[in-house]
Design a protein around this motif. Structure first.
Motif, PDB file in Angstrom:
ATOM      1  N   VAL A 115     -16.369  -3.159  11.609  1.00  0.00           N
ATOM      2  CA  VAL A 115     -14.955  -2.808  11.598  1.00  0.00           C
ATOM      3  C   VAL A 115     -14.126  -3.796  10.794  1.00  0.00           C
ATOM      4  CG1 VAL A 115     -14.361  -4.011  13.749  1.00  0.00           C
ATOM      5  CG2 VAL A 115     -13.042  -2.002  13.035  1.00  0.00           C
ATOM      6  N   ASN A 116     -14.519  -5.073  10.779  1.00  0.00           N
ATOM      7  CA  ASN A 116     -13.743  -6.066  10.030  1.00  0.00           C
ATOM      8  C   ASN A 116     -13.783  -5.790   8.533  1.00  0.00           C
ATOM      9  OD1 ASN A 116     -13.069  -7.582  12.363  1.00  0.00           O
ATOM     10  ND2 ASN A 116     -15.088  -8.554  12.331  1.00  0.00           N
ATOM     11  N   TRP A 117     -14.986  -5.492   8.006  1.00  0.00           N
ATOM     12  CA  TRP A 117     -15.093  -5.166   6.593  1.00  0.00           C
ATOM     13  C   TRP A 117     -14.402  -3.839   6.289  1.00  0.00           C
ATOM     14  CZ3 TRP A 117     -15.954  -8.256   2.764  1.00  0.00           C
ATOM     15  CH2 TRP A 117     -16.717  -9.420   2.948  1.00  0.00           C
ATOM     16  N   MET A 118     -14.465  -2.908   7.213  1.00  0.00           N
ATOM     17  CA  MET A 118     -13.777  -1.627   7.016  1.00  0.00           C
ATOM     18  C   MET A 118     -12.266  -1.849   6.864  1.00  0.00           C
ATOM     19  SD  MET A 118     -13.535   1.616   6.680  1.00  0.00           S
ATOM     20  CE  MET A 118     -15.181   2.219   7.032  1.00  0.00           C
ATOM     21  N   ILE A 119     -11.697  -2.645   7.746  1.00  0.00           N
ATOM     22  CA  ILE A 119     -10.264  -2.929   7.681  1.00  0.00           C
ATOM     23  C   ILE A 119      -9.922  -3.639   6.371  1.00  0.00           C
ATOM     24  CG2 ILE A 119      -8.407  -4.300   8.710  1.00  0.00           C
ATOM     25  CD1 ILE A 119      -9.734  -3.681  11.452  1.00  0.00           C
ATOM     26  N   PHE A 120     -10.781  -4.590   5.939  1.00  0.00           N
ATOM     27  CA  PHE A 120     -10.523  -5.328   4.703  1.00  0.00           C
ATOM     28  C   PHE A 120     -10.506  -4.384   3.499  1.00  0.00           C
ATOM     29  CE2 PHE A 120     -12.324  -7.319   0.873  1.00  0.00           C
ATOM     30  CZ  PHE A 120     -11.332  -8.253   0.617  1.00  0.00           C
ATOM     31  N   PHE A 121     -11.528  -3.531   3.383  1.00  0.00           N
ATOM     32  CA  PHE A 121     -11.589  -2.649   2.215  1.00  0.00           C
ATOM     33  C   PHE A 121     -10.542  -1.545   2.279  1.00  0.00           C
ATOM     34  CE2 PHE A 121     -15.883  -4.494   1.536  1.00  0.00           C
ATOM     35  CZ  PHE A 121     -15.706  -4.863   0.210  1.00  0.00           C
ATOM     36  N   ARG A 122     -10.136  -1.148   3.485  1.00  0.00           N
ATOM     37  CA  ARG A 122      -9.019  -0.206   3.591  1.00  0.00           C
ATOM     38  C   ARG A 122      -7.717  -0.871   3.131  1.00  0.00           C
ATOM     39  NH1 ARG A 122      -8.975   5.169   4.346  1.00  0.00           N
ATOM     40  NH2 ARG A 122      -7.342   5.084   5.937  1.00  0.00           N
ATOM     41  N   LEU A 123      -7.577  -2.175   3.377  1.00  0.00           N
ATOM     42  CA  LEU A 123      -6.430  -2.914   2.849  1.00  0.00           C
ATOM     43  C   LEU A 123      -6.440  -2.915   1.321  1.00  0.00           C
ATOM     44  CD1 LEU A 123      -6.205  -6.045   5.189  1.00  0.00           C
ATOM     45  CD2 LEU A 123      -4.307  -4.498   4.681  1.00  0.00           C
ATOM     46  N   VAL A 124      -7.625  -3.182   0.741  1.00  0.00           N
ATOM     47  CA  VAL A 124      -7.762  -3.179  -0.716  1.00  0.00           C
ATOM     48  C   VAL A 124      -7.402  -1.808  -1.279  1.00  0.00           C
ATOM     49  CG1 VAL A 124      -9.419  -3.357  -2.621  1.00  0.00           C
ATOM     50  CG2 VAL A 124      -9.487  -5.014  -0.739  1.00  0.00           C
ATOM     51  N   LEU A 125      -7.947  -0.775  -0.643  1.00  0.00           N
ATOM     52  CA  LEU A 125      -7.651   0.587  -1.066  1.00  0.00           C
ATOM     53  C   LEU A 125      -6.159   0.872  -0.969  1.00  0.00           C
ATOM     54  CD1 LEU A 125      -9.394   2.932  -2.061  1.00  0.00           C
ATOM     55  CD2 LEU A 125      -9.626   3.688   0.310  1.00  0.00           C
ATOM     56  N   GLY A 126      -5.543   0.327   0.065  1.00  0.00           N
ATOM     57  CA  GLY A 126      -4.108   0.521   0.253  1.00  0.00           C
ATOM     58  C   GLY A 126      -3.281  -0.049  -0.885  1.00  0.00           C
ATOM     59  N   VAL A 127      -3.714  -1.187  -1.429  1.00  0.00           N
ATOM     60  CA  VAL A 127      -2.994  -1.780  -2.565  1.00  0.00           C
ATOM     61  C   VAL A 127      -2.930  -0.770  -3.712  1.00  0.00           C
ATOM     62  CG1 VAL A 127      -3.087  -3.577  -4.333  1.00  0.00           C
ATOM     63  CG2 VAL A 127      -3.544  -4.160  -1.935  1.00  0.00           C
ATOM     64  N   ALA A 128      -4.046  -0.084  -3.965  1.00  0.00           N
ATOM     65  CA  ALA A 128      -4.084   0.913  -5.041  1.00  0.00           C
ATOM     66  C   ALA A 128      -3.243   2.135  -4.695  1.00  0.00           C
ATOM     67  CB  ALA A 128      -5.529   1.324  -5.311  1.00  0.00           C
ATOM     68  N   VAL A 129      -3.313   2.586  -3.443  1.00  0.00           N
ATOM     69  CA  VAL A 129      -2.544   3.761  -3.022  1.00  0.00           C
ATOM     70  C   VAL A 129      -1.044   3.492  -3.166  1.00  0.00           C
ATOM     71  CG1 VAL A 129      -1.888   5.157  -1.025  1.00  0.00           C
ATOM     72  CG2 VAL A 129      -4.300   4.725  -1.495  1.00  0.00           C
ATOM     73  N   GLY A 130      -0.590   2.332  -2.667  1.00  0.00           N
ATOM     74  CA  GLY A 130       0.825   1.993  -2.768  1.00  0.00           C
ATOM     75  C   GLY A 130       1.274   1.794  -4.199  1.00  0.00           C
ATOM     76  N   GLY A 131       0.413   1.161  -4.992  1.00  0.00           N
ATOM     77  CA  GLY A 131       0.743   0.965  -6.395  1.00  0.00           C
ATOM     78  C   GLY A 131       0.885   2.285  -7.133  1.00  0.00           C
ATOM     79  N   ALA A 132      -0.025   3.219  -6.850  1.00  0.00           N
ATOM     80  CA  ALA A 132       0.055   4.538  -7.483  1.00  0.00           C
ATOM     81  C   ALA A 132       1.311   5.282  -7.049  1.00  0.00           C
ATOM     82  CB  ALA A 132      -1.187   5.365  -7.141  1.00  0.00           C
ATOM     83  N   ALA A 133       1.652   5.171  -5.759  1.00  0.00           N
ATOM     84  CA  ALA A 133       2.847   5.843  -5.241  1.00  0.00           C
ATOM     85  C   ALA A 133       4.111   5.347  -5.923  1.00  0.00           C
ATOM     86  CB  ALA A 133       2.947   5.634  -3.734  1.00  0.00           C
ATOM     87  N   ALA A 134       4.147   4.060  -6.259  1.00  0.00           N
ATOM     88  CA  ALA A 134       5.332   3.476  -6.880  1.00  0.00           C
ATOM     89  C   ALA A 134       5.356   3.648  -8.386  1.00  0.00           C
ATOM     90  CB  ALA A 134       5.411   1.988  -6.528  1.00  0.00           C
ATOM     91  N   THR A 135       4.203   3.691  -9.031  1.00  0.00           N
ATOM     92  CA  THR A 135       4.146   3.630 -10.492  1.00  0.00           C
ATOM     93  C   THR A 135       4.021   4.990 -11.153  1.00  0.00           C
ATOM     94  OG1 THR A 135       3.030   1.490 -10.270  1.00  0.00           O
ATOM     95  CG2 THR A 135       2.991   2.514 -12.443  1.00  0.00           C
TER      96      THR A 135
END
Length: 493
Positions: A115-135
């Motif tokens: 679960v710890n690695w899952m949360i970490f990589f979901r955070l990484v994925l989130g950076v891309a999702v938020g960046g795409a939403a804004a850009t």
């Protein structure tokens, strides 16, 4: 500011024109909105994956909320960072970087051992999702002709809901074909394919003429306009861009320090409000937790996964309706239809789950589950057919060119923080007050959102980006005379 400034020029690329869109513009929009497809898939896929990863990752209600909402927390900071760097590095370069982050996050979450690695990589994925939403909406808004900006920017929303529908179909398909404990890994891994396509596609796309002009690269700006506009319109639009950028040129590098200017501060707050009310409807509790909610009201896992596909289908179909409506009615009217309709549907879902019995003769009341699903579908009709498309469009339009990247990043940051808090709290809220209580709470928040819509949403239809900038400056100005003129124009619109 003279009233005549708001009259659309009688040019082919003007806001009221019927000129056809250049084919290259459509190619650019199709490639860039792969970021929206990834956004939709990566946020939607978790709804089905949660049903299968729980035992292997030892999820509790709290860690379930963390796995879901960690992406949203990362998205908040991805939006903030991309908004800042997009002004310096360019919209295109940021999207290229986001494609790489999408691939890393998707692969890592599919291979996560705990679960710890899952949360970490979901955070990484989130950076891309938020960046795409804004850009991505900013990129398309700045490169599209004014008369087609609404429809082209709204393609982002169409790709988001298409990505979510693809995720729901993928979830049900993998479960039907293979089932078993590793199904969720394949569900998450599929997202790497459009990430690679996005990276390759953007390598051949230009940056926007407005970004080139902001950097003083007028020759590059002209070349992009020549490829995306009718020949006779290039000079007119380039001149308008230059004149609008010339006014604040002596203010230096754009930053959040510009918020000390009163009208910009008011505009930024309106942008945050536009972004946040879309989330406060609770839309993403439906998109992320639909199978969980449907199993809670009596459906089996298989039935819930298949039923959730209906959410994706309705979202896609109603987004087409939203794109059509944006060519017919004003932005402000669209927001009102979406906000009022969503709020009514929230109370409907709450009432159904409160009034209908959970069991009949000792068996789960299947009708109750399907009535909740009906409420979800009605809600998504208003959300995806009106509120969501116009939200992304307004955010891409209302901010000044010089500050668009930074302000868009800040507004989308607020959106994702709201989304994060709601998604983290929802499993706990569901356990504490039940489905009916949760949706009644969202309904009350929706009433507050409706008041904001009535008082604060501007009308931006039939104006170029530069005309919108002048109009909002005067509407939000402390000078009573210019504000009176702009308010009169707003009411007439």
């Amino acid at each position: 500011m003279a009233k005549e400034q708001y009259i659309s020029p009688s040019k082919a690329s003007g806001p009221n024109s019927n000129t056809r869109t250049e084919p290259f513009v459509k190619v650019i929009a199709a490639v860039a909105t792969l970021g929206g497809l990834l956004f939709g898939y990566d946020t939607g896929v978790i709804s089905g994956a949660l049903l299968f990863m729980g035992d292997e990752l030892h999820l509790t209600p709290f860690t379930t909320g963390l796995v879901t909402s960690s992406l949203l927390f990362g998205a908040a900071f991805g939006a903030l960072a991309s908004g800042h760097f997009a002004a310096a590095a360019g919209r295109k370069k940021i999207i290229l970087i986001l494609a790489i982050i999408f691939a890393i996050g998707g692969t890592g979450s599919a291979l996560a051992p705990d679960v710890n690695w899952m949360i970490f990589f979901r955070l990484v994925l989130g950076v891309a999702v938020g960046g795409a939403a804004a850009t991505v909406p900013v990129y398309i808004a700045e490169i599209a002709p004014a008369n087609k900006r609404g429809q082209l920017v709204t393609l982002q929303e169409l790709m988001i809901v298409s990505g979510q529908m693809l995720a729901y179909i993928s979830n049900a398909g993998f479960n039907h074909m293979w089932g078993g404990e590793n199904t969720w890994r394949w569900m998450l891994a599929v997202a790497t394919i459009p990430a690679v396509l996005l990276w390759f596609g953007m390598m051949f796309m230009p940056d926007t003429p407005r970004w080139y002009a902001m950097k003083g690269r007028l020759a590059d700006a002209r070349r992009v306009l020549e490829r995306t506009r009718a020949k006779e319109d290039v000079e007119w639009e380039l001149t308008e861009i230059e004149e609008t950028l010339e006014e604040p040129r002596d203010l230096g590098k754009p930053s959040l320090r510009d918020l000390t200017t009163p009208w910009l501060f008011k505009l930024f707050l309106i942008g945050i409000g536009v972004a946040v009310i879309q989330q406060l409807t609770g839309v993403n509790t439906i998109m992320y937790y639909a199978p969980t909610m449907l199993t809670a009201v009596g459906m089996s896992n298989d039935s819930a996964l298949v039923a959730t596909i209906a959410n994706g289908v309705i979202s896609v179909l109603m987004t087409f309706v939203g794109i059509w409506l944006l060519g017919k009615i004003g932005r402000r009217t669209m927001v009102k239809i979406g906000q009022f309709g969503c709020t009514a549907c929230l109370f409907f879902i709450g009432a159904v789950s409160y009034l209908m019995p959970e069991t009949i003769n000792g068996q789960p009341d299947v009708l109750r589950g399907y009535m909740v699903l009906l409420g979800m579908l009605m809600f998504l009709s208003f959300q995806q057919g009106a509120l969501s498309p116009v939200t992304w469009l307004l955010l891409s339009e209302i901010f000044p060119t010089r500050l668009r990247g930074i302000f868009m990043g800040g507004a989308v940051f607020a959106m994702w923080i709201a989304n994060f808090m709601i998604s983290l709290a929802f499993p706990i809220l569901l356990a504490a007050v039940g489905l009916s209580g949760a949706f009644f709470i969202f309904g009350l928040i929706g009433i507050a959102g409706a008041i904001f819509v009535m008082k604060c949403i501007p009308e931006t239809r039939n104006r170029s980006l530069e005309q919108i900038e002048h109009y909002l400056h005067d509407w939000l100005s402390d000078d009573k005379e210019t504000r009176h003129i702009a308010t009169a124009i707003k009411q007439k619109a």
